[in-house]
Enzyme design. Structure first.
Site, mmCIF file in Angstrom:
data_model
loop_
_atom_site.group_PDB
_atom_site.id
_atom_site.type_symbol
_atom_site.label_atom_id
_atom_site.label_comp_id
_atom_site.label_asym_id
_atom_site.label_seq_id
_atom_site.Cartn_x
_atom_site.Cartn_y
_atom_site.Cartn_z
ATOM 1 N N GLY A 131 12.377 55.013 -26.380
ATOM 2 C CA GLY A 131 11.325 54.022 -26.164
ATOM 3 C C GLY A 131 10.535 54.195 -24.893
ATOM 4 O O GLY A 131 9.639 53.411 -24.604
ATOM 5 N N ARG A 190 5.441 62.704 -31.846
ATOM 6 C CA ARG A 190 6.484 62.005 -31.089
ATOM 7 C C ARG A 190 6.910 62.831 -29.895
ATOM 8 O O ARG A 190 6.984 64.055 -29.939
ATOM 9 C CB ARG A 190 7.738 61.818 -31.955
ATOM 10 C CG ARG A 190 7.625 60.830 -33.076
ATOM 11 C CD ARG A 190 8.934 60.869 -33.875
ATOM 12 N NE ARG A 190 8.709 60.524 -35.266
ATOM 13 C CZ ARG A 190 9.021 59.331 -35.787
ATOM 14 N NH1 ARG A 190 9.553 58.403 -35.045
ATOM 15 N NH2 ARG A 190 8.796 59.088 -37.058
ATOM 16 N N HIS A 204 31.759 42.388 3.217
ATOM 17 C CA HIS A 204 33.196 42.127 3.180
ATOM 18 C C HIS A 204 33.646 41.733 1.774
ATOM 19 O O HIS A 204 34.612 42.289 1.226
ATOM 20 C CB HIS A 204 33.533 41.028 4.188
ATOM 21 C CG HIS A 204 34.981 40.648 4.190
ATOM 22 N ND1 HIS A 204 35.471 39.586 3.477
ATOM 23 C CD2 HIS A 204 36.039 41.219 4.795
ATOM 24 C CE1 HIS A 204 36.767 39.502 3.655
ATOM 25 N NE2 HIS A 204 37.147 40.482 4.462
ATOM 26 N N CYS A 254 40.307 60.980 0.857
ATOM 27 C CA CYS A 254 40.431 59.554 0.612
ATOM 28 C C CYS A 254 39.082 58.935 0.965
ATOM 29 O O CYS A 254 38.352 59.457 1.769
ATOM 30 C CB CYS A 254 41.569 58.944 1.415
ATOM 31 S SG CYS A 254 41.446 59.173 3.188
ATOM 32 N N TYR A 294 44.757 66.860 -3.688
ATOM 33 C CA TYR A 294 44.647 65.578 -4.376
ATOM 34 C C TYR A 294 43.377 64.848 -3.950
ATOM 35 O O TYR A 294 42.761 65.201 -2.938
ATOM 36 C CB TYR A 294 45.867 64.693 -4.111
ATOM 37 C CG TYR A 294 46.004 64.262 -2.660
ATOM 38 C CD1 TYR A 294 45.377 63.100 -2.192
ATOM 39 C CD2 TYR A 294 46.734 65.019 -1.753
ATOM 40 C CE1 TYR A 294 45.474 62.719 -0.870
ATOM 41 C CE2 TYR A 294 46.828 64.646 -0.432
ATOM 42 C CZ TYR A 294 46.198 63.497 0.012
ATOM 43 O OH TYR A 294 46.291 63.123 1.323
#
Lengths: 932, 932
Positions: free
Chosen positions: B108, B99, B485, B884, B904
């Site tokens: 698999g 195996r 959009h 951001c 942050y």
């Protein structure tokens, strides 16, 4: 702060300032102080500093005058003591001039008041003293007019109107025909009009006059034309103008008086064989400017030259227009000695103003004279020979940008002045040209073959026009800016181009150009000045540049002192030859895509572009296909586009190879950096129906299919899109074809030194993927041709990420070339095509000192470059690094390149001499700085 | 090198490897070794290392086998010794399984061979030993089929064909109906078809079989589906697969045998109340997978649950489907003890494979089990309560990305499985939705107001559709990609969206959707899965997410350990509320232009945009005008556009103010970073005729004039054009209006903490120019309202030049926010809109590890960020810095943000929990690293 000194006295037995204090005293003030110190005859006076002017804007008028007026009054007392005159009163009145004078000369931009101190009392005293009432009244009239206009803000025409009224009443035409009494009436009328308009009297208090005069000069620092002048002439960082208050001397006090200007050498040629200048007997400075009387020469030699040009006999000349040497031989002798003394002292050509009052010479000004490029070069080399300056100083004396004047044809200056200006466009590519109008590239070529001089006039040019542009003397376009196709290509060719001439309506079908009321037709002569953007009617005589003599000497000195290499950006054997003639030490950037511009090639190139993506996608699909059947089906689909693709590549290979062979030959063993395909492909494909129909025919597919292929190339931000090495990675066959062309050409031209450069790398892995193709192709050609090729491998650094990771990249290359145009675009996030909308604002508001596409932004882009250079050198000390792009020929940017230790700069052929000189200046300045 | 060890033995009395050696032995090999060491019943065997597989690809098959085969043979000898069996011969033959087993589970994907060692001789011996000829013949048949397919490359259907032929001849339907003799015939046919097709015999030498088996497993590491799997699951940096050769045990050797899989806890819910798993009596592993027989549960409790769901009576269950606990109580007891031991040992939920041979339990595999997000969260928190792991480890146990599953509605899994899939589009925004079809935003709003659930179906969406999108349950579009959009807006809203579903022909006029043969009409029900892109017919039951319980617990732990703040990108009060509910500590980015999207605002906004440039130019011309007459003429021209401009600004001011008030209220004293107008204006103006006609009507000018104004906004590279602070600099009135709206809102909502952020700054002087307007406007509002406002001032860092000069900029601001999307665009020179063409290639070729727009490019962009952060902190130690943009919610990027000391991160509302967890993991990892 209480120790600030705002006023510096000069003349008599002392000078508080000296020639080195230009920043504080302005050029005029510092030079007057210096001349006074040297014992030269300077009317005494004092200078109020530029800092005072700065404070005038900073703290306001009132506070400033509280600070400076005590010093001004003290200086005025000293001035009265030295001259023995009294200000604004008494039998021997002191009159002064009040003149501006910044650290950098701004001729005529700021205000001047002469004869200040006149009032009813001093006028009477002056009449008594001189016995010349008319002279005094005329001085008073002029004073009121000048003061009224400059200081009090009256319109010039208000005074003119009164003057004309009196002249009409007296039935005379010239001012000089007015008597003392007539002038008295003019003066009364002047005062009345001031009273009526401003509601106040013309001031009679001399001290008040002086204060107002000083205010006016300070105020004129920021008048619109002064601001504009500083903008245009790139004058920055000055605090303000100084104010020079100086005892008046009168060149108009009789026939033993005179006034004039002189240069210690010829400012237009640099010739030192005689003393160059003009004077007028019995005149004030403004008369010289007014141009009513013919000024006379200073020297006999000069006077004779002048007479010859003007067609005046020696007899007439001697009688009517004697030189100063003849008219006042003693004064001339004194002046000539001063000229020599000032040149020796200042070690440069001098521009002097002088006045002779009753036979006594006064020096009013001296400064290093402005000069043409030709004169600058000649004077610099002459001064070395005369032992006045050393070689390095000579190199520093010539403004690199100025050299451009010497590299292109120029008009006969007199003829240009006389010619009729039809319109003004953008000065897109310097030089001048005269020729007959043609409207198509084909016609330009045909006429060119016949040896006729033509100007190619197009609404705008496109790659198909290249051959026509080569054949034409100059190019005129109605549309497009400084970076339009016409402008960029013309600059590359060193060909005169006036672009974006919106006033010219070019109708190629009707074969006419309409400019205002003028209608020009094919075959009409026009002349273009690509350095000014002027379009002239008719044929103006042109003169070819001379690259020998002093020019060659200064270039040799530059090469002696510079440490950085200078290469050129050239894409054709022709440009390469031009650049080599201009001293290029190699090609720093060959843009291979430019080689596809000509009509015989663009079709094959377009064919390649249009199928490349299809071929790529099909190849990938075949590789990923699951079953043999699918594979076979895809293989069948691939057949036609692959045949197109291969045919296009096979067509382009020998063409590129031929170009490279030509360049290698032109370079004769010099290095040649060749950049692989770079620009967004959509730039090359036809967007118009006709062009698409042509491609459809060539490719044997439908127009709709061509249109679809073209549309697929559309990008929202092409500058950040599928271009540069991304093309070579998507289409490795193109890289292979280009490298093969280079290598086969190198094999055919022994001694060639090709350097293959990958564009738009951002990641070392992109580079490595191209490097593998390059290496394998070199090896293949070496094997086929049985030769060993010397090929360097390098990359453009034009993506910030490449600069940031230069340590990774440097390990894999022989050289870097900073593509500062693109690097500026990405580092500043300025699209060159779009930034026009705000960038001009940004510069005028001082956000950037200069347009960052013209002068390298050292604080931002430059910081990134230095970071990249330092990082790269740390891992690959032998790496060669240069700049290619417009900045490579811009002196400030060249100096920066030198400062961060670049190996070379590369620029367009016509900027090579500029770069050589700028590089030399950078090296000299750096060495001097290091020595300190 | 000669000391390399490639084979590790396990079982019997020794284990050469252990559980920590996953990289070398693969997960399966390491765990087998570990279990053997623990004294658990593991069939003995040996593992060939992943390094051997790496070498297989590096040095080739031949050289590799020369290296490893001696070790393999030695291990085989040992195996024979331990088992007392002989390989390929003898009365007690040793059969083995071969195996694959990589360090990361790839179920698999790679090859497995069972029953290896069978040949005519061992078959006979096995028959003799077991007395079960049919079992042995079936095993041999399976072996040949598996080996023939996997190792020898035969097609599966070739064998199937033979099997079917025999079954047909015998008149039977099921394999199990074939007798031992029938199977003998099948075997003969299998061997014949191999002989015919491959021209060689099926190997009988067991050693040869083994060698071929090992080769096949190595080879399967790079089969296309394994490569694809690694790509999809982001598995990188592995050398290859290990090969596990293990003694066969037979779950199919009679009714006292069985085979099965089990989880130590429920992998779908994390429930720990019973032992979860299935087994089959008298079966081999493949039978379980094949799904022909119904597997039985492990525990009685589980079995009863199952029977209840399946509607089976307790009697029938006990009779036909007894649990292991009932069928083999002793074995169950042993297994249950092993389960506990393995969980204790591995401190995590285990996924186990087992076989029972003649009543004897063998463990074939154990590993940490895959689990759903819900289970991951529950198991992690439970394990803490059970004292098995500490809190930090629990935080590290949950994959942040997985959390997304818990934040959106989900379908009932059974119902989804049963539903008919109509088409598959892009999984543009996660979550699911069911509703009736509407074709316009207006209809969506109307139905929404009536409380009806609808799906808004559009060819593509535009800003006008926003309100309809809010009202709809989900959005389906036919065109547009992941950044269209619809996709971007839906993700921001946390609303389910399937975008770019090309198979759906949406005809809004006819109000139909055609998908293949299915025609859907308005009002028909459809269901969307935005996480998979599936579109289903009809209504599928949905379930809302639960944000309490274990989810809340793990989030509390995350908040306890993270050191970095987490904010959200939100542009509306609604989004802000969602984000606060998800734990956002403030708004890190409010994109003010998004506030203009709704239909009542877009008109005023367009009006402002269209006249702004005209107003600016006229104002400049007036300032520069020479004469009063010229000034007056220009002033007259200015009147109309200025009125338009002021009216538009006056309309927008209260709308913006209202939005800000809503956001400040929603934030309840939390900070709110508001970015001033940023995007290229042409994005907002109408490019279609209808839209232009509308604006012409509103503005009272001609359509041609509107078109001209729109065209003037065209840019070649808008991303690098007139946008960001360049707008506020060109149109200071817009900045003023926005700042005024913010300040007035802040004055109206006590405790508000607005932070004003200037976009696209590249130069500190741009920032200063905006800062002045901001300051003056704040002061003006403070004076008008009689309040003192607390407003911070900061800038985006999204232009490389800003990062490079962060030291200059940091002095002028309270905070930075890295706009990593734009910074990536410029630093890498990748247009986000265009890079698709090559970026996928770039990632698959390994130029970039990940798409740099999804995972921050640390080596390039990150290096620049670190440079900027360090420089900024040096001059302004108190400066707050964040990210951001999309990267702010991507775990790897969050970890990087933590590592460079950002204050942050800010991300879209639905990513806030992900960012919180990722930030906690980053802090814990950093602390652990520092402790080392």
């Amino acid at each position: 702060m209480s120790n600030e000194k705002f006023v510096y006295f000069f003349g008599g037995d002392r000078s508080e300032g000296n020639g080195s204090m230009k920043t504080l005293l302005g050029g005029k003030g510092a030079n007057l102080a210096e001349m006074a110190s040297m014992g030269l005859p300077v009317p005494p006076g004092f200078t109020i500093t530029t800092e005072a002017c700065g404070k005038y804007y900073e703290i306001g008028e009132e506070k400033l005058f509280a600070k400076i007026m005590p010093e001004v009054e003290a200086a005025l007392d000293e001035l009265q003591r030295v001259t023995g005159k009294t200000f604004g009163k008494g039998a021997n009145p002191l009159l002064v001039s009040v003149r501006s004078g910044a650290a950098v000369s701004m001729p005529g931009m700021m205000d001047t008041v002469l004869n200040l101190g006149l009032n009813p009392e001093t006028v009477e005293a002056m009449i008594a003293k001189t016995g010349n009432k008319r002279f005094v009244m005329d001085s008073y009239r002029r004073f009121i007019q000048m003061f009224g206009n400059v200081v009090m803000g009256m319109e010039h025409h208000d005074f003119e109107h009164e003057l004309e009224t009196v002249k009409a009443a007296k039935g005379v035409k010239l001012d000089t025909e007015l008597s003392a009494e007539d002038l008295e009436e003019v003066i009364a009328r002047y005062k009345a009009v001031i009273r009526t308009q401003l509601g106040k009297e013309f001031p009679t208090d001399a001290h008040e006059q002086l204060k107002m005069g000083i205010q006016a000069v300070f105020g004129s620092w920021n008048n619109p034309r002064a601001i504009k002048y500083r903008e245009l002439n790139d004058i920055r960082g000055l605090a303000g103008t100084a104010v020079n208050v100086q005892t008046m001397v009168f060149g108009n006090s009789g026939n033993n008086s005179a006034t004039g200007v002189a240069f210690s050498r010829d400012p237009s040629t640099g010739d030192n064989s005689y003393f160059y200048g003009e004077y007028l007997i019995n005149a004030q400075g403004e008369d010289v400017v007014a141009g009513i009387r013919t000024p006379q020469e200073i020297t006999i030699a000069g006077s004779r030259e002048w007479a010859k040009r003007a067609g005046i006999s020696e007899e007439e000349r001697r009688a009517k227009y004697p030189s100063l040497e003849e008219a006042m031989p003693e004064v001339f002798k004194q002046f000539d000695a001063i000229r020599a003394k000032l040149e020796q002292h200042n070690k440069d050509m001098q521009d002097m103003e002088f006045t002779i009052e009753d036979g006594k010479l006064f020096m009013l000004q001296t400064r290093n004279g402005k000069r043409t490029a030709a004169a600058a070069v000649r004077i610099a080399t002459d001064l070395v020979k005369e032992g006045l300056i050393d070689e390095q100083t000579a190199v520093l004396r010539v403004e690199p940008q100025q050299l451009d004047q010497l590299l292109h044809p120029v008009f006969n200056a007199v003829a240009e002045k006389k010619a009729k200006t039809l319109a003004t466009g953008l000065p897109a590519s310097p030089g001048v040209a005269a020729g007959t109008i043609v409207f198509t590239a084909e016609d330009a070529e045909t006429q060119g073959r016949l040896g006729n001089k033509v100007i190619l006039c197009r609404a705008e040019t496109s790659p198909e026009d290249i051959a026509g542009m080569v054949s034409a003397q100059g190019i005129l376009t109605a549309r497009g800016g400084m970076t339009s196709h016409a402008a960029v290509v013309a600059r590359g060719m060193g060909k005169c181009c006036v672009a974006g001439c919106g006033d010219a309506v070019i109708d190629a079908k009707a074969k006419t150009i309409k400019i205002g009321d003028t209608l020009l037709r094919e075959g009409d002569w026009i002349s273009l000045n690509g350095s000014t953007g002027k379009v002239y009617e008719g044929r103006i005589e042109t003169r070819d540049p001379e690259l020998t003599g002093p020019f060659a000497e200064i270039m040799a000195l530059a090469d002696k002192y510079r440490t950085m290499g200078v290469r050129t950006n050239a894409d054709t054997p022709r440009d390469t030859l031009v650049a080599v003639r201009f001293g290029a030490e190699g090609v720093g950037l060959c843009r291979t895509e430019h080689m596809f511009f000509s009509e015989d090639r663009i079709i094959a190139f377009r064919r390649m572009i249009l199928v490349a993506e299809k071929v790529k996608k099909l190849k990938e699909a075949i590789a990923a296909a699951g079953s043999a059947a699918e594979k076979a089906a895809l293989q069948a689909q691939l057949e036609a586009p692959l045949a197109q693709y291969n045919a296009a590549l096979a067509t382009l290979l020998p063409l590129q190879r031929g170009d490279f062979e030509g360049m290698f030959k032109a370079l004769d063993g010099r290095e040649c950096t060749i950049r692989l395909l770079d620009p967004p492909l959509h730039e090359f494909v036809p967007h118009d129906e006709a062009g698409q129909a042509e491609m459809a025919k060539v490719m044997g597919i439908s127009v709709a299919e061509v249109k679809a292929l073209v549309d697929e190339l559309h990008e929202f931000n092409p500058m950040l899109g599928h271009r540069g090495c991304r093309l070579g990675i998507s289409y490795p066959e193109v890289t292979e074809m280009q490298v093969r062309a280079i290598c086969e050409a190198a094999a055919a031209v022994p001694g060639s030194k090709p350097e293959i450069m990958v564009p738009l790398v951002g990641n070392v892995k992109e580079l490595l993927s191209q490097k593998q193709i390059v290496r394998e192709t070199i090896a293949a050609v070496e094997k086929e041709k049985g030769v060993k090729l010397e090929v360097l491998f390098g990359t453009m650094i034009e993506v910030p990420r490449a600069a940031l990771t230069s340590d990774e990249i440097a390990k894999e290359v022989d050289f870097f070339s900073f593509g500062t145009n693109d690097l500026t675009q990405t580092t500043c996030a300025f699209s060159r095509d779009d930034a026009g909308k705000f960038l001009r604002d940004y510069v005028s508001r001082g956000f950037y000192d200069y347009d960052p596409f013209i002068v390298l932004d050292q604080k931002g882009v430059g910081k990134l470059m230095k970071f990249a250079v330092d990082q790269a050198r740390a891992v690959n000390p032998g790496i060669r690094m240069g700049i290619c792009g417009e900045h490579g020929g811009e002196p400030r940017s060249v100096e920066f390149a030198n400062s961060i230790g670049l190996t070379y700069v590369s620029c367009s052929p016509y900027r090579v001499p500029i770069a050589r000189l700028a590089a030399a200046q950078a090296a000299i300045k750096a060495a001097r700085k290091a020595a300190k």
